[in-house]
Design a protein around this motif. Structure first.
Motif, PDB file in Angstrom:
ATOM      1  N   GLN A 124      56.688  43.334  36.883  1.00 30.04           N
ATOM      2  CA  GLN A 124      56.261  42.239  36.201  1.00 30.04           C
ATOM      3  C   GLN A 124      56.208  40.825  36.931  1.00 30.04           C
ATOM      4  O   GLN A 124      55.617  39.977  36.591  1.00 30.04           O
ATOM      5  N   GLY A 125      57.147  40.862  37.861  1.00 29.26           N
ATOM      6  CA  GLY A 125      57.241  39.318  38.461  1.00 29.26           C
ATOM      7  C   GLY A 125      57.639  39.600  39.931  1.00 29.26           C
ATOM      8  O   GLY A 125      58.436  40.763  40.344  1.00 29.26           O
ATOM      9  N   PHE A 126      57.321  38.703  40.794  1.00 30.11           N
ATOM     10  CA  PHE A 126      57.345  38.508  42.196  1.00 30.11           C
ATOM     11  C   PHE A 126      57.927  37.084  42.628  1.00 30.11           C
ATOM     12  O   PHE A 126      57.224  36.289  42.162  1.00 30.11           O
ATOM     13  N   PHE A 162      46.098  42.526  42.610  1.00 28.84           N
ATOM     14  CA  PHE A 162      46.667  43.159  41.696  1.00 28.84           C
ATOM     15  C   PHE A 162      45.910  43.852  40.585  1.00 28.84           C
ATOM     16  O   PHE A 162      45.000  43.262  40.063  1.00 28.84           O
ATOM     17  N   GLU A 163      45.758  45.148  40.448  1.00 28.37           N
ATOM     18  CA  GLU A 163      45.089  46.052  39.498  1.00 28.37           C
ATOM     19  C   GLU A 163      45.753  46.385  38.246  1.00 28.37           C
ATOM     20  O   GLU A 163      46.967  46.785  38.526  1.00 28.37           O
ATOM     21  N   PHE A 164      45.008  46.232  37.255  1.00 26.16           N
ATOM     22  CA  PHE A 164      45.397  46.609  35.697  1.00 26.16           C
ATOM     23  C   PHE A 164      44.612  47.674  35.175  1.00 26.16           C
ATOM     24  O   PHE A 164      43.389  47.245  35.192  1.00 26.16           O
ATOM     25  N   THR A 165      45.222  48.941  34.960  1.00 22.10           N
ATOM     26  CA  THR A 165      44.306  49.874  34.303  1.00 22.10           C
ATOM     27  C   THR A 165      44.636  50.124  32.901  1.00 22.10           C
ATOM     28  O   THR A 165      45.485  49.756  32.377  1.00 22.10           O
ATOM     29  N   ASP A 166      43.683  51.055  32.064  1.00 25.06           N
ATOM     30  CA  ASP A 166      43.723  51.155  30.823  1.00 25.06           C
ATOM     31  C   ASP A 166      43.894  49.950  29.977  1.00 25.06           C
ATOM     32  O   ASP A 166      44.777  49.815  29.012  1.00 25.06           O
ATOM     33  N   MET A 167      43.068  48.938  30.249  1.00 25.70           N
ATOM     34  CA  MET A 167      43.051  47.611  29.795  1.00 25.70           C
ATOM     35  C   MET A 167      42.606  47.424  28.263  1.00 25.70           C
ATOM     36  O   MET A 167      42.901  47.040  27.353  1.00 25.70           O
ATOM     37  N   GLN A 168      41.376  48.299  27.998  1.00 28.39           N
ATOM     38  CA  GLN A 168      40.473  48.519  26.863  1.00 28.39           C
ATOM     39  C   GLN A 168      40.482  46.945  26.373  1.00 28.39           C
ATOM     40  O   GLN A 168      40.623  46.732  25.425  1.00 28.39           O
ATOM     41  N   ASN A 169      39.632  46.335  27.412  1.00 30.57           N
ATOM     42  CA  ASN A 169      39.100  44.897  26.887  1.00 30.57           C
ATOM     43  C   ASN A 169      40.285  43.817  26.640  1.00 30.57           C
ATOM     44  O   ASN A 169      40.184  42.829  26.235  1.00 30.57           O
ATOM     45  N   GLN A 170      41.613  44.363  27.063  1.00 33.88           N
ATOM     46  CA  GLN A 170      42.478  43.418  26.933  1.00 33.88           C
ATOM     47  C   GLN A 170      42.675  42.424  28.176  1.00 33.88           C
ATOM     48  O   GLN A 170      42.287  42.709  28.956  1.00 33.88           O
ATOM     49  N   THR A 171      43.510  41.539  27.941  1.00 38.45           N
ATOM     50  CA  THR A 171      43.534  40.288  28.936  1.00 38.45           C
ATOM     51  C   THR A 171      45.171  40.380  29.396  1.00 38.45           C
ATOM     52  O   THR A 171      46.049  40.853  28.698  1.00 38.45           O
ATOM     53  N   VAL A 172      45.494  40.263  30.469  1.00 39.13           N
ATOM     54  CA  VAL A 172      46.774  39.869  30.795  1.00 39.13           C
ATOM     55  C   VAL A 172      47.066  38.176  31.191  1.00 39.13           C
ATOM     56  O   VAL A 172      46.463  37.636  32.144  1.00 39.13           O
ATOM     57  N   ASN A 173      48.198  37.940  30.763  1.00 46.01           N
ATOM     58  CA  ASN A 173      48.677  36.561  30.970  1.00 46.01           C
ATOM     59  C   ASN A 173      49.422  36.318  32.490  1.00 46.01           C
ATOM     60  O   ASN A 173      50.155  37.290  32.725  1.00 46.01           O
ATOM     61  N   VAL A 174      48.891  35.635  33.362  1.00 46.84           N
ATOM     62  CA  VAL A 174      49.683  35.576  34.605  1.00 46.84           C
ATOM     63  C   VAL A 174      50.065  34.061  34.780  1.00 46.84           C
ATOM     64  O   VAL A 174      49.594  32.983  34.463  1.00 46.84           O
ATOM     65  N   ILE A 182      44.764  33.492  32.951  1.00 46.59           N
ATOM     66  CA  ILE A 182      44.474  34.803  32.238  1.00 46.59           C
ATOM     67  C   ILE A 182      43.646  35.737  33.193  1.00 46.59           C
ATOM     68  O   ILE A 182      42.717  35.056  33.813  1.00 46.59           O
ATOM     69  N   ALA A 183      44.172  36.988  33.271  1.00 48.45           N
ATOM     70  CA  ALA A 183      43.296  37.827  34.074  1.00 48.45           C
ATOM     71  C   ALA A 183      42.783  39.129  33.221  1.00 48.45           C
ATOM     72  O   ALA A 183      43.314  39.358  32.293  1.00 48.45           O
ATOM     73  N   LYS A 184      41.806  39.918  33.919  1.00 48.79           N
ATOM     74  CA  LYS A 184      41.449  41.160  33.088  1.00 48.79           C
ATOM     75  C   LYS A 184      41.752  42.406  34.000  1.00 48.79           C
ATOM     76  O   LYS A 184      43.044  42.712  33.873  1.00 48.79           O
ATOM     77  N   GLU A 185      40.945  43.106  34.727  1.00 44.23           N
ATOM     78  CA  GLU A 185      41.145  44.065  35.172  1.00 44.23           C
ATOM     79  C   GLU A 185      41.916  43.853  36.728  1.00 44.23           C
ATOM     80  O   GLU A 185      42.509  44.658  37.137  1.00 44.23           O
ATOM     81  N   LYS A 186      41.568  42.862  37.205  1.00 46.23           N
ATOM     82  CA  LYS A 186      42.220  42.456  38.554  1.00 46.23           C
ATOM     83  C   LYS A 186      42.497  41.128  38.706  1.00 46.23           C
ATOM     84  O   LYS A 186      41.674  40.012  38.272  1.00 46.23           O
ATOM     85  N   TYR A 187      43.477  40.611  39.753  1.00 40.20           N
ATOM     86  CA  TYR A 187      43.987  39.323  39.812  1.00 40.20           C
ATOM     87  C   TYR A 187      44.010  39.520  41.296  1.00 40.20           C
ATOM     88  O   TYR A 187      44.859  40.313  41.938  1.00 40.20           O
ATOM     89  N   GLN A 196      52.140  28.760  48.720  1.00 43.29           N
ATOM     90  CA  GLN A 196      52.422  27.643  48.056  1.00 43.29           C
ATOM     91  C   GLN A 196      53.195  27.879  46.788  1.00 43.29           C
ATOM     92  O   GLN A 196      53.597  26.941  46.096  1.00 43.29           O
ATOM     93  N   LEU A 197      52.931  29.069  46.320  1.00 43.00           N
ATOM     94  CA  LEU A 197      53.916  29.366  45.195  1.00 43.00           C
ATOM     95  C   LEU A 197      55.387  29.695  45.441  1.00 43.00           C
ATOM     96  O   LEU A 197      55.900  30.027  46.421  1.00 43.00           O
ATOM     97  N   LYS A 198      56.250  29.824  44.144  1.00 40.44           N
ATOM     98  CA  LYS A 198      57.464  30.138  44.330  1.00 40.44           C
ATOM     99  C   LYS A 198      57.619  31.488  43.519  1.00 40.44           C
ATOM    100  O   LYS A 198      58.459  32.246  44.063  1.00 40.44           O
ATOM    101  N   GLN A 199      56.923  31.550  42.552  1.00 40.45           N
ATOM    102  CA  GLN A 199      56.913  33.088  41.753  1.00 40.45           C
ATOM    103  C   GLN A 199      55.964  33.358  41.011  1.00 40.45           C
ATOM    104  O   GLN A 199      55.149  32.216  40.643  1.00 40.45           O
ATOM    105  N   ILE A 200      55.574  34.482  40.543  1.00 42.15           N
ATOM    106  CA  ILE A 200      54.493  34.627  39.739  1.00 42.15           C
ATOM    107  C   ILE A 200      55.113  35.889  38.942  1.00 42.15           C
ATOM    108  O   ILE A 200      55.889  36.693  39.166  1.00 42.15           O
ATOM    109  N   SER A 201      54.399  36.200  37.552  1.00 40.05           N
ATOM    110  CA  SER A 201      54.802  37.042  36.705  1.00 40.05           C
ATOM    111  C   SER A 201      53.682  37.466  35.894  1.00 40.05           C
ATOM    112  O   SER A 201      52.547  36.508  35.758  1.00 40.05           O
TER     113      SER A 201
END
Length: 215
Positions: A124-126, A162-174, A182-187, A196-201
């Motif tokens: 969940q984080g890098f 970054f791909e997210f499966t079985d989302m069922q119309n849900q979203t992912v907070n990035v 906000i992302a859906k099936e792919k970010y 440029q970034l330090k970390q992502i979750s």
């Protein structure tokens, strides 16, 4: 090896892996073709990435069953609901001229085997350091698959997907350095964004992390 195309992180290989049966639903592919690519990965040190083989998820290409056979033996072919094929790395299967048999629901000639470079593990984080290491390993593996001298003509990947499966119309907070989106099936992240970034979750662990390739 001819007619190899990289699209959205997938390598489609028609000269060896194209399913080309005109009538039969069960297609037999030489295990040697898979083994040669797995050997390229195993003989080098790519601790963060791996090769994944899969069949497109379409009505014609829905996998019904699969097996690996030799003249004297038969073994089950393991695959996921996302139709990823888990092909073992086994010199004996190559020596025995093994076959990978895939039965699909529709016309097999509509299907092809795809090969994709992916992260071995997702979380969940890098940190930036982790993302750069993933990018470096993916570039090295893709160079190895291109072979000499073609690797010198391959452009480095543009970032990570970054791909997210079985989302069922849900979203992912990035969250990138305390900035939320906000992302859906792919970010996706470009190499410039990674630098440029330090970390992502993410609020949900990605199912697949693969190379970002743009034209």
């Amino acid at each position: 090896m001819r007619n190899r195309t990289l699209i959205n992180g997938f390598i489609f290989i028609s000269s060896i892996f194209l399913i080309s049966s005109s009538s039969a639903e069960t297609v037999s592919l030489e295990y040697k073709g898979f083994y040669d690519r797995l050997k390229q990965v195993n003989k080098q040190n790519y601790p963060l990435v791996e090769l994944a083989f899969s069949v497109p998820i379409t009505p014609d290409c829905t996998i019904v069953s699969g097996s690996i056979t030799t003249e004297n033996d038969q073994y089950p072919l393991t695959y996921s609901k996302q139709q990823r094929l888990f092909i073992p790395y086994d010199p004996q299967l190559k020596s025995d001229r093994g076959l990978v048999n895939i039965k699909v629901a529709g016309e097999a000639k509509q299907c092809a085997i795809a090969m994709q470079v992916r992260a071995k593990e997702t979380k969940q984080g890098f940190t930036q350091t982790e993302l750069l290491a993933l990018t470096e390993d993916m570039n090295k593996l893709l160079d190895g698959l291109q072979g000499f001298p073609m690797k010198y003509f391959r452009k480095p990947i543009n970032g990570l997907s970054f791909e997210f499966t079985d989302m069922q119309n849900q979203t992912v907070n990035v969250v990138i350095d305390d900035v939320e989106t906000i992302a859906k099936e792919k970010y996706t992240l470009t190499v410039e964004q990674i630098n440029q970034l330090k970390q992502i979750s993410f609020t949900q662990k990605p199912s697949i992390i693969s190379p970002l390739v743009t034209q």
